[in-house]
Design a protein around this motif. Structure first.
Motif, PDB file in Angstrom:
ATOM      1  N   ILE A  12      10.913  25.034  24.121  1.00 53.47           N
ATOM      2  CA  ILE A  12      11.374  25.978  23.084  1.00 53.47           C
ATOM      3  C   ILE A  12      10.189  26.789  22.556  1.00 53.47           C
ATOM      4  CG2 ILE A  12      12.693  26.257  20.951  1.00 53.47           C
ATOM      5  CD1 ILE A  12      13.898  23.488  21.433  1.00 53.47           C
ATOM      6  N   ASP A  33      -1.622  23.287  21.370  1.00 54.98           N
ATOM      7  CA  ASP A  33      -0.783  22.380  22.165  1.00 54.98           C
ATOM      8  C   ASP A  33      -1.687  21.369  22.881  1.00 54.98           C
ATOM      9  OD1 ASP A  33       2.364  22.786  23.531  1.00 54.98           O
ATOM     10  OD2 ASP A  33       0.958  21.326  24.375  1.00 54.98           O
ATOM     11  N   TYR A 148      13.484   8.304  18.866  1.00 56.78           N
ATOM     12  CA  TYR A 148      13.186   9.743  18.779  1.00 56.78           C
ATOM     13  C   TYR A 148      13.763  10.321  17.488  1.00 56.78           C
ATOM     14  CZ  TYR A 148      14.023  14.768  19.399  1.00 56.78           C
ATOM     15  OH  TYR A 148      14.108  16.127  19.197  1.00 56.78           O
ATOM     16  N   LYS A 152      11.803  11.999  14.207  1.00 54.69           N
ATOM     17  CA  LYS A 152      12.047  13.366  13.719  1.00 54.69           C
ATOM     18  C   LYS A 152      12.493  13.337  12.252  1.00 54.69           C
ATOM     19  CE  LYS A 152      11.799  16.759  15.590  1.00 54.69           C
ATOM     20  NZ  LYS A 152      10.608  17.659  15.735  1.00 54.69           N
TER      21      LYS A 152
HETATM   22  P1  NAD Z   1       9.011  19.849  24.861  1.00 54.05           P
HETATM   23  O1  NAD Z   1       8.836  18.397  25.127  1.00 54.05           O
HETATM   24  O2  NAD Z   1       9.385  20.762  25.960  1.00 54.05           O
HETATM   25  O3  NAD Z   1       7.659  20.442  24.231  1.00 54.05           O
HETATM   26  C1  NAD Z   1       6.881  19.746  23.299  1.00 54.05           C
HETATM   27  C2  NAD Z   1       5.504  20.407  23.258  1.00 54.05           C
HETATM   28  O4  NAD Z   1       4.707  19.753  22.256  1.00 54.05           O
HETATM   29  C3  NAD Z   1       4.723  20.284  24.578  1.00 54.05           C
HETATM   30  O5  NAD Z   1       4.132  21.512  24.910  1.00 54.05           O
HETATM   31  C4  NAD Z   1       3.667  19.233  24.287  1.00 54.05           C
HETATM   32  O6  NAD Z   1       2.476  19.391  25.044  1.00 54.05           O
HETATM   33  C5  NAD Z   1       3.430  19.472  22.800  1.00 54.05           C
HETATM   34  N1  NAD Z   1       2.878  18.292  22.110  1.00 54.05           N
HETATM   35  C6  NAD Z   1       3.348  17.013  22.165  1.00 54.05           C
HETATM   36  N2  NAD Z   1       2.576  16.213  21.399  1.00 54.05           N
HETATM   37  C7  NAD Z   1       1.628  17.011  20.848  1.00 54.05           C
HETATM   38  C8  NAD Z   1       0.556  16.774  19.953  1.00 54.05           C
HETATM   39  N3  NAD Z   1       0.306  15.543  19.469  1.00 54.05           N
HETATM   40  N4  NAD Z   1      -0.216  17.815  19.580  1.00 54.05           N
HETATM   41  C9  NAD Z   1       0.014  19.068  20.067  1.00 54.05           C
HETATM   42  N5  NAD Z   1       0.995  19.344  20.919  1.00 54.05           N
HETATM   43  C10 NAD Z   1       1.803  18.334  21.312  1.00 54.05           C
HETATM   44  O7  NAD Z   1      10.036  19.928  23.664  1.00 54.05           O
HETATM   45  P2  NAD Z   1      11.075  21.053  23.232  1.00 54.05           P
HETATM   46  O8  NAD Z   1      12.386  20.733  23.821  1.00 54.05           O
HETATM   47  O9  NAD Z   1      10.472  22.385  23.435  1.00 54.05           O
HETATM   48  O10 NAD Z   1      11.176  20.754  21.676  1.00 54.05           O
HETATM   49  C11 NAD Z   1      10.382  21.480  20.725  1.00 54.05           C
HETATM   50  C12 NAD Z   1      10.792  21.031  19.333  1.00 54.05           C
HETATM   51  O11 NAD Z   1      12.172  21.303  19.122  1.00 54.05           O
HETATM   52  C13 NAD Z   1      10.612  19.532  19.089  1.00 54.05           C
HETATM   53  O12 NAD Z   1      10.133  19.358  17.777  1.00 54.05           O
HETATM   54  C14 NAD Z   1      12.016  18.974  19.225  1.00 54.05           C
HETATM   55  O13 NAD Z   1      12.170  17.801  18.457  1.00 54.05           O
HETATM   56  C15 NAD Z   1      12.841  20.119  18.688  1.00 54.05           C
HETATM   57  N6  NAD Z   1      14.223  20.213  19.198  1.00 54.05           N
HETATM   58  C16 NAD Z   1      14.458  20.218  20.541  1.00 54.05           C
HETATM   59  C17 NAD Z   1      15.774  20.362  20.997  1.00 54.05           C
HETATM   60  C18 NAD Z   1      16.084  20.410  22.468  1.00 54.05           C
HETATM   61  O14 NAD Z   1      17.271  20.399  22.831  1.00 54.05           O
HETATM   62  N7  NAD Z   1      15.117  20.506  23.351  1.00 54.05           N
HETATM   63  C19 NAD Z   1      16.830  20.478  20.073  1.00 54.05           C
HETATM   64  C20 NAD Z   1      16.536  20.464  18.701  1.00 54.05           C
HETATM   65  C21 NAD Z   1      15.231  20.350  18.280  1.00 54.05           C
END
Ligand code: NAD
Ligand code: TYD
Length: 339
Positions: A12, A33, A148, A152
């Protein structure tokens, strides 16, 4: 606007970076990141040449890295997280570290630097499952049921506490399940698309009648931009389409789009604690003028097409580490399903 985008190399986050560069001609973005298994600099390849974005590899749990990245930023949007429920069932330690402690470190830096907006990107999963015909609204009690979701929820509560105690202008977006380009192929939709492309079985947990509200990632990015522009600090905003679909229906649509038979579906042992249904009421974000623009079938077809056209991208994601994860997560389940 000078914006710190944490987790901007993930699914995202990278879609949001692209959206922000288009939406705000005068913006400056700093992406911080850690590049964990799901973070991928290639997700930002087309933005790297844009002088308005700079990339820093670093951990949101590291106050020194965060202090360096946040300098001169007037706003923060936190996507950085451990995000996969199945991995949190295997080992929740990184989830607690990044999703709670990392959020606290960011909020602390936001306080010291007196940022004007802090957006915590959160999920409908913090509410826990909800039975028909009810919908979760922003004031509902949190009942997270997976590690998870609990991590959150911890991050959300920390953001609200920093708003109340320290006046940090933090607000929360709680979105439903996203799908679209650049999603790491461990999650349902990209896993099933890439399995189908390889004519491999689709491991559907339990009876496959669990329901999710599938939000096109572009619609989520629009909602988050709106929250940066007009959201009220201290508030929570649910973000979803209001339409829930059973997983089996999504699996069948994917097979149809890829041109594979329904017989590729395997009902495998269910996920422990599997939430049956998420459903959101989204009146607050709609009152800000947002509504989802993407039609599910069209966006799903475009997503299938994106994975078809980006074969090298997803094959690189599905390398040795992924193969080991996949074997642990699915081999026994798929064998049992065959027996
Ligand atoms: P993703 O796993 O694709 O990306 C997560 C990113 O965070 C990665 O680039 C990773 O390298 C980085 N990251 C992880 N730990 C880190 C740290 N300690 N320091 C710096 N960077 C770090 O996840 P996503 O699906 O893109 O989700 C992004 C956000 O949206 C998250 O907070 C997730 O909880 C939230 N979210 C996701 C969804 C979904 O359907 N994917 C839905 C609602 C909310
Ligand atoms: P997922 O993409 O992991 O998102 P979340 O668990 O955060 O909602 O899963 C979406 C739905 O698909 C969920 O009900 C679990 C189910 N699922 C399967 O049936 N098989 C799978 O291999 C995966 C990854 C998920």
């Amino acid at each position: 606007m000078q914006l710190l985008v944490t987790g901007g190399a993930g699914f995202i986050g990278s879609n949001f970076v692209r959206h922000a560069l288009n939406r705000w001609p005068d913006c400056r973005l700093t992406v911080l990141d850690k590049l964990t298994y799901s973070g991928n600099r290639a997700n930002l390849a087309d933005c790297e040449a844009d002088g308005r974005m700079r990339f820093i590899k670093g951990d949101i749990c590291d106050p020194v890295a965060v202090a360096g990245a946040i300098r001169n930023c007037s706003a923060v949007i936190n996507f950085a997280a451990e995000t996969h429920v199945d991995r949190s069932i295997r080992d929740s330690s990184d989830f607690v570290r990044t999703d709670i402690e990392g959020t606290r470190v960011l909020l602390e830096a936001a306080r010291v630097n007196q940022v004007e907006r802090y957006i915590q990107v959160s999920t409908d999963e913090v509410y826990g499952e909800i039975a028909h015909p009810a919908r979760s609204s922003e004031h509902d009690v949190l009942r997270p049921r997976s590690p998870y979701a609990a991590s959150k929820a911890g991050g959300d509560l920390m953001a609200l506490a920093y708003h109340t105690t320290h006046g940090v202008p933090a607000l929360i977006g709680r979105a439903s399940n996203n799908f679209g380009p650049y999603q790491f192929p461990e999650k349902l939709i990209p896993l099933f698309i890439t399995n189908a492309l390889q004519e491999a079985p689709l491991p559907l947990y339990g009876d496959g009648r669990q329901e999710r509200d599938w939000l096109a990632v572009e619609d989520h990015c629009v909602a988050l931009s709106l929250l940066l522009e007009r959201g009220e600090p201290g508030q929570i905003y649910n973000i979803g389409t209001g339409v829930e679909r059973p997983n089996i229906d999504v699996a069948e649509r994917i097979l149809n789009l890829v041109g594979r038979p329904p017989s590729l579906i395997r009902h495998v042992t269910d996920r422990p604690g599997h939430d049956r249904r998420y459903a959101l009421s989204c009146d607050k974000i709609r009152a800000l003028g947002w509504s989802p623009r993407q039609d599910f079938d069209t966006a799903l077809a475009e997503t299938v097409q994106w994975y078809r056209s980006n074969d090298a991208w997803w094959r690189a994601c599905r390398g040795d580490e992924f193969a080991a994860y996949y074997a642990q997560q699915y081999d026994q389940r798929l064998q049992d399903a065959r027996a």
